[in-house]
Write a protein that holds these residues in place. Structure first.
Motif, PDB file in Angstrom:
ATOM      1  N   ILE A   1      -1.807   5.120   3.392  1.00 29.13           N
ATOM      2  CA  ILE A   1      -2.666   4.038   3.866  1.00 29.13           C
ATOM      3  C   ILE A   1      -2.032   3.370   5.079  1.00 29.13           C
ATOM      4  CG2 ILE A   1      -3.588   1.774   3.271  1.00 29.13           C
ATOM      5  CD1 ILE A   1      -5.150   3.788   1.936  1.00 29.13           C
TER       6      ILE A   1
ATOM      7  N   ASN B   1     -11.120  -4.008  -0.789  1.00 27.27           N
ATOM      8  CA  ASN B   1     -11.108  -2.826  -1.647  1.00 27.27           C
ATOM      9  C   ASN B   1     -11.941  -1.738  -0.982  1.00 27.27           C
ATOM     10  OD1 ASN B   1     -11.562  -0.935  -3.769  1.00 27.27           O
ATOM     11  ND2 ASN B   1     -10.862  -2.525  -5.174  1.00 27.27           N
TER      12      ASN B   1
ATOM     13  N   GLY C   1     -11.852   2.087  -3.765  1.00 29.49           N
ATOM     14  CA  GLY C   1     -10.972   1.919  -4.909  1.00 29.49           C
ATOM     15  C   GLY C   1      -9.513   1.709  -4.555  1.00 29.49           C
ATOM     16  N   GLN C   2      -9.253   1.446  -3.288  1.00 27.00           N
ATOM     17  CA  GLN C   2      -7.858   1.276  -2.862  1.00 27.00           C
ATOM     18  C   GLN C   2      -7.743  -0.074  -2.160  1.00 27.00           C
ATOM     19  OE1 GLN C   2      -4.986   3.599  -2.878  1.00 27.00           O
ATOM     20  NE2 GLN C   2      -4.077   1.632  -2.371  1.00 27.00           N
ATOM     21  N   ASP C   3      -6.828  -0.919  -2.631  1.00 28.45           N
ATOM     22  CA  ASP C   3      -6.670  -2.217  -1.984  1.00 28.45           C
ATOM     23  C   ASP C   3      -5.961  -2.054  -0.640  1.00 28.45           C
ATOM     24  OD1 ASP C   3      -7.942  -3.740  -3.804  1.00 28.45           O
ATOM     25  OD2 ASP C   3      -6.153  -4.191  -4.990  1.00 28.45           O
ATOM     26  N   VAL C   4      -6.627  -2.488   0.394  1.00 26.89           N
ATOM     27  CA  VAL C   4      -6.058  -2.356   1.735  1.00 26.89           C
ATOM     28  C   VAL C   4      -6.103  -3.719   2.411  1.00 26.89           C
ATOM     29  CG1 VAL C   4      -6.256  -1.244   3.964  1.00 26.89           C
ATOM     30  CG2 VAL C   4      -6.872   0.004   1.908  1.00 26.89           C
TER      31      VAL C   4
ATOM     32  N   GLU D   1       0.821  -1.192   0.000  1.00 28.70           N
ATOM     33  CA  GLU D   1       0.000   0.000   0.000  1.00 28.70           C
ATOM     34  C   GLU D   1       0.865   1.255   0.000  1.00 28.70           C
ATOM     35  OE1 GLU D   1      -0.390  -1.999   2.948  1.00 28.70           O
ATOM     36  OE2 GLU D   1      -2.321  -2.977   2.693  1.00 28.70           O
ATOM     37  N   PRO D   2       0.298   2.362  -0.482  1.00 27.93           N
ATOM     38  CA  PRO D   2       1.020   3.623  -0.373  1.00 27.93           C
ATOM     39  C   PRO D   2       1.185   4.042   1.086  1.00 27.93           C
ATOM     40  CG  PRO D   2      -1.183   3.954  -1.260  1.00 27.93           C
ATOM     41  CD  PRO D   2      -0.954   2.492  -1.208  1.00 27.93           C
TER      42      PRO D   2
END
Lengths: 257, 341
Positions: free
Chosen positions: B17, B112, B115-118, B13-14
């Motif tokens: 996050i 998800n 829209g962000q996979d966490v 993850e970025p």
């Protein structure tokens, strides 16, 4: 980020190592060694060796140093600084060795390491340093070394047991006379604290000693030995097992300490 | 995380996050503890035929808040025999390691969110449970330093007992997990959960599970293995000389440890976020894990209300003469079966 962590961990490791030799209080020395080992683990992590880092923490900081802390806290209190300062000859030799090591490391560092500080480092596979990778290597390429090392550990364990038994451990005859019909009738671990120092089969013997001891001589009542004796880890189990030999014989209760 | 030098431990993850996840996990840990605290006091009351706390708030539900306010507003003090910085450092170590270990419990698979996979876990490291053991190893120093730096006999004896007990049961605890690790073929906790689809490891590894549960009680200093703080003999053991917020830190760390151990047991033996027969949508997973953790915490309370404290020699001989050989045997048998089948 990586560079910052590297220097934090590196400075911490060096400071910890200096602390080990410079601090006069043994307890603080051990703590310095712990912080040194933790910083080394951080350095391993920066080198992508996560398994080695975890093993470093679990084995060294978590097991070996725990025993150090344990022993130092018990017998080497803060009031007792480490022994007298080293003699003159030893000092000269140690300084010589230190300088030689420093020069050697300097050559190695100046030759290669400093140029690489700024570079991203060599490319490594994703599985590098993973437990699976290390396990495969240990059981194939380095199998002989691995087995030799485990054999060395086994020798150390056996040696520890032998040494502990030699110092006031039970003789075979003493161990044998502990058994009586009472032991068979009574289920184990239903006795008193007396079992703590003699093991599950020593109760009848020990109970008799405990009853008679205050009558004969009030001094053993506040004898501090049994309390610490059941505290050390079982790694020193033969040593506590030696206690009853002195307690059994009321004539010489204190001689053996 | 700038990548590059840091070891790759499942960072996908970025950075924002990850920071967000850390904050959320910290908040969850802080929120669970009062709930567990209240649940324990209420349940313990019921087990003993009394009501438990019922004055503060409805049904006494604000009791943990009152406790926290009371502890936090107390005057900080330390005994004149204590060693200042170590005395202050010890609760910090305990708290830090407990919360760090909490980060590894997986509450769900990768989800998800907007829209962000966490990943619904703090971090998913390749070394898995070794991470927990590493922090468990450091946590020992919190207890040890706390007892030693207090400069009191009771504290010292308590920390000595804690040291011996933690070393003894850590070995059995580690070995009890080896069977599962061999069956799953991985150390990663999320992969272990994924491997339990269909059959939880508590069934084939029932010996390992039993050993783990027993060792977990010892590792968290809970009844019947609460020798380090045996209040009948040692006042309160290693935290005798602590008061106010420092005591609160120790107390807090202890309960976080219980939650961590429960979480590890749930993850490794009880199928993590998986439920038998039904496959709920992803957002249910964290609640499944939390529910299982609370069931485990209930077991902790139940045992506390049921069993008396062991004697010290019983504790030691049980750990080394029963649990350790049994765990070794379990690992051996599992290894043979895994290779043979």
């Amino acid at each position: 980020m990586g560079e910052v962590l590297f220097f934090v961990a590196g400075i911490g490791a060096v400071a910890g190592a200096i602390g080990v030799v410079a601090l006069r209080n043994p307890f603080y020395s051990v703590l310095a060694l712990v912080s040194h080992l933790l910083c080394l683990a951080a350095l391993f992590l920066l080198l992508r060796a996560e398994f080695v880092a975890a093993a470093q923490v679990v084995v060294y900081a978590g097991a070996v140093m725990v025993l150090y802390v344990f022993v130092v806290a018990y017998i080497g209190g803060q009031d007792e600084p480490l022994g007298p300062r080293a003699g003159r000859g030893l000092k000269v030799i140690s300084v010589l060795f230190g300088v030689a090591l420093f020069i050697e490391l300097s050559i190695a560092t100046l030759g290669s390491g400093l140029q690489l500080v700024d570079s991203p480092g060599a490319a490594v596979a994703a599985s590098f340093g993973s437990p699976a990778e290390i396990g495969t290597l240990l059981l194939t390429k380095y199998l002989l070394v691995f087995e030799l090392a485990s054999f060395l550990l086994l020798i150390a364990v056996v040696g520890a047991v032998v040494l502990a038994r030699r110092r006031g451990g039970l003789s075979a005859a003493e161990e044998q006379e502990r058994y009586s019909a009472m032991d068979i009738l009574r289920s184990s671990y239903t006795g008193t604290m007396a079992e703590a120092v003699g093991g599950p089969h020593s109760l009848p013997k020990k109970a008799g000693a405990a009853e008679s001891a205050p009558a004969d001589d009030p001094a053993p009542a506040d004898d501090p030995a049994p309390a610490p004796a059941d505290d050390p880890t079982p790694t020193t189990e033969p040593a506590p097992a030696g206690e009853p030999t002195s307690a059994d014989d009321p004539a010489t209760p204190e001689d053996q300490r | 995380m700038s990548g590059g030098v840091l070891a790759v431990v499942g960072y996908t993850e970025p950075w924002y996050i990850q920071i967000l996840k850390s904050v959320v996990l910290f908040a969850i840990a802080v929120q669970i503890v009062p709930v567990v605290l209240l649940a324990e006091r209420k349940l313990l009351g019921r087990f003993q035929h009394r009501y438990g706390p019922n004055r503060v708030g409805p049904f006494g539900m604000a009791q943990p808040l009152a406790d926290i306010v009371k502890l936090a507003t107390k005057e900080p003090f330390r005994p004149s025999t204590s060693i200042g910085f170590l005395y202050a450092l010890a609760p910090v170590i305990s708290l830090l390691t407990a919360l760090a270990a909490f980060a590894i419990i997986p509450f769900g698979d990768v989800a998800n969110i907007f829209g962000q996979d966490v990943g619904l876990y703090g971090l998913d490291v390749g070394i898995g449970v070794l991470y927990v053991f590493a922090f468990g190893a450091i946590a020992f120093y919190g207890l040890m330093l706390g007892g030693w730096a207090s400069g009191s006999k009771y504290s010292f004896l308590g920390s000595m007992r804690a040291a011996a007990q933690l070393i003894s049961y850590e070995v059995a605890m580690g070995l009890s997990l080896v069977g599962v690790l061999m069956m799953a073929g991985t150390l990663s906790l999320t992969e272990i959960v994924a491997a339990q689809e269909g059959l939880w490891y508590a069934v084939p590894q029932f010996v390992g599970f039993a050993i783990f549960v027993i060792a977990a009680f010892a590792e968290t200093n809970r009844v019947p293995f609460d020798l380090p703080e045996a209040d009948a003999e040692l006042v309160a053991g290693y935290n005798t000389e602590y008061g106010g917020s420092r005591f609160a830190a120790f107390f807090f760390a202890e309960y976080v440890n219980i939650i961590v151990v429960s979480g590890i047991a749930v993850t490794i033996f009880l199928g993590g976020w998986q439920l038998p027969f039904i496959d709920p949508p992803g957002w249910v997973d964290p609640f499944v894990v939390l529910g299982k953790i609370f069931a485990f915490v209930f077991l902790f309370v139940w045992i506390r209300a049921t069993l008396p404290r062991l004697r010290y020699d019983q504790l030691m001989s049980f750990g080394w003469k029963v649990l350790l050989p049994l765990a070794t045997l379990n690992a051996l048998v599992t290894a043979v079966l895994v290779v043979a089948l």
